[in-house]
Design an enzyme around this catalytic site. Sequence first.
Site, PDB file in Angstrom:
ATOM      1  N   GLN A  98       0.865  -1.274  -0.016  1.00  0.00           N
ATOM      2  CA  GLN A  98      -0.392   0.096  -0.276  1.00  0.00           C
ATOM      3  C   GLN A  98       0.895   1.697   0.352  1.00  0.00           C
ATOM      4  O   GLN A  98       1.787   1.009   0.505  1.00  0.00           O
ATOM      5  CB  GLN A  98      -1.129  -0.320   1.299  1.00  0.00           C
ATOM      6  N   HIS A 100      -0.031   5.652   0.516  1.00  0.00           N
ATOM      7  CA  HIS A 100      -1.373   7.313   0.824  1.00  0.00           C
ATOM      8  C   HIS A 100      -0.818   8.148   0.467  1.00  0.00           C
ATOM      9  O   HIS A 100      -0.100   8.072   0.015  1.00  0.00           O
ATOM     10  CB  HIS A 100      -0.554   6.889   2.842  1.00  0.00           C
ATOM     11  N   GLU A 135       2.888   7.925   8.035  1.00  0.00           N
ATOM     12  CA  GLU A 135       3.024   7.142   9.344  1.00  0.00           C
ATOM     13  C   GLU A 135       4.066   6.348  10.245  1.00  0.00           C
ATOM     14  O   GLU A 135       5.107   7.057   9.242  1.00  0.00           O
ATOM     15  CB  GLU A 135       2.254   5.965   9.410  1.00  0.00           C
ATOM     16  N   HIS A 264       4.705   0.453   0.947  1.00  0.00           N
ATOM     17  CA  HIS A 264       4.730  -0.822   1.456  1.00  0.00           C
ATOM     18  C   HIS A 264       4.511  -1.758   2.211  1.00  0.00           C
ATOM     19  O   HIS A 264       3.155  -1.540   1.368  1.00  0.00           O
ATOM     20  CB  HIS A 264       5.418   0.425   3.542  1.00  0.00           C
ATOM     21  N   ARG A 283      -4.116   0.443  -2.428  1.00  0.00           N
ATOM     22  CA  ARG A 283      -3.492  -0.797  -2.109  1.00  0.00           C
ATOM     23  C   ARG A 283      -2.641  -1.100  -3.629  1.00  0.00           C
ATOM     24  O   ARG A 283      -3.413  -1.325  -4.419  1.00  0.00           O
ATOM     25  CB  ARG A 283      -4.922  -1.823  -2.007  1.00  0.00           C
TER      26      ARG A 283
HETATM   27 ZN   LIG Z   1       0.523   1.965   5.653  1.00  0.00          ZN
END
Ligand SMILES: [Zn+2]
Length: 404
Positions: A98, A100, A135, A264, A283
């Site tokens: 995935q 972001h 994140e 990642h 994804r």
């Molecule tokens: Zn992630």
Amino acid sequence: MELLENPVRPYAWGSRTVIADLLGESVPSPHPQAEMWLGAHPGDPSRIVHPDGGRSSLLDVLTGDPEGLLGAERSARWEGKLPFLLKVLAADEPLSLQAHPSLDQAREGFARENAAGIAIDASDRNYRDANHKPELICALTEFHALVGFRDPVETLGLLRALDVPELSAHVELLAAQPGPDGLRALFTTWITLPQSMLDELVPALQKGAVALAAAGGDWAREARTALELSERYPGDAGVLAALLLNRVVLAPGEALFLPAGNLHAYLAGAGIELMANSDNVLRGGLTPKHVDVPELLRVLDFTSGPPPVHSGQPEGPWTRYDTPAEEFLLRTWSSGDGLTGSLPVPDGGARILLATGGKACVRAGSEILELPKGAALFLAAGDSGVEVESAAPGTQLHLASDGL
Ligand SMILES: [Zn+2]
């Protein structure tokens, strides 16, 4: 300060031991326990546990008094919302491949899908909010992940060592352009292959990976990962794409920051994850969930190289993990075997304090709360001058706040 009760998410890839052990429940748990969420995410907010045993949703309490809980300035800055979501993540199996979006991409994508009339909770919805989702993952146990594109010159070494004749044209594609353009070309080729070709290529790769894993040597771990992914997701383009990524192992206390566009996949291990309060995931495979290839290609960053591993910086007794994200900041503290004097909990906005080992005693004015392993507290902006001390050997604390 308020004790929190935190929801556990039972995704199939979750561990049956890590979160049960953290919460002092029987091990193994009857169902996989993948994530514990600590925060005010509308999808599954934490609950405040009142002294009389009553419960209130942290989201409702925050929505009712954002200035009181976040502080006036921060409430304005974060539009009355808790800007971060803290998670305990416990993976026994790989998670999806995935990336972001950036803030601009998320705003544009959210508006576009709204205009197209796609329901917020539709399974083919990419942008569930207008926020980015940087994140940080900080390892609690040895933590294995695929993170960012490997230098293509090195990847050519892996691909040649795998020695899969069916992939030779693809290897040459990358060899002709061993940079971001070549990575984009090869990734795009692989991720858009027809299923009939994937059904031939992934088993062929599997054969090469068996041989390379058996031979030992420099690429044995990458070969084993390819093998594991191909067994779990036969015929999935993500198995090929995973060959292009850095295979990273974090020791406990080491962390990775994942900026927008970073491809990642977490493979195995337990960690503390701290992120902006968003659900926006694009994804690229290794999942039964919705995969939107064109949208993923729009946001992916094809620069390459090993991702920087953060060990944190000392800040008094705490270790802090600075990142470019303003939405969150993680601090950790570990008592070691001995008990220590009290340490100050840094002030500033709404914070969540989680104990992942031992037992802590937290004092705010005349109020004292015990924080055993697995327990967590919500501290509002007004809870200043809070102090904490270790009340058992091996006390470990994680403190989440915003990064302002
Ligand atoms: Zn992630």
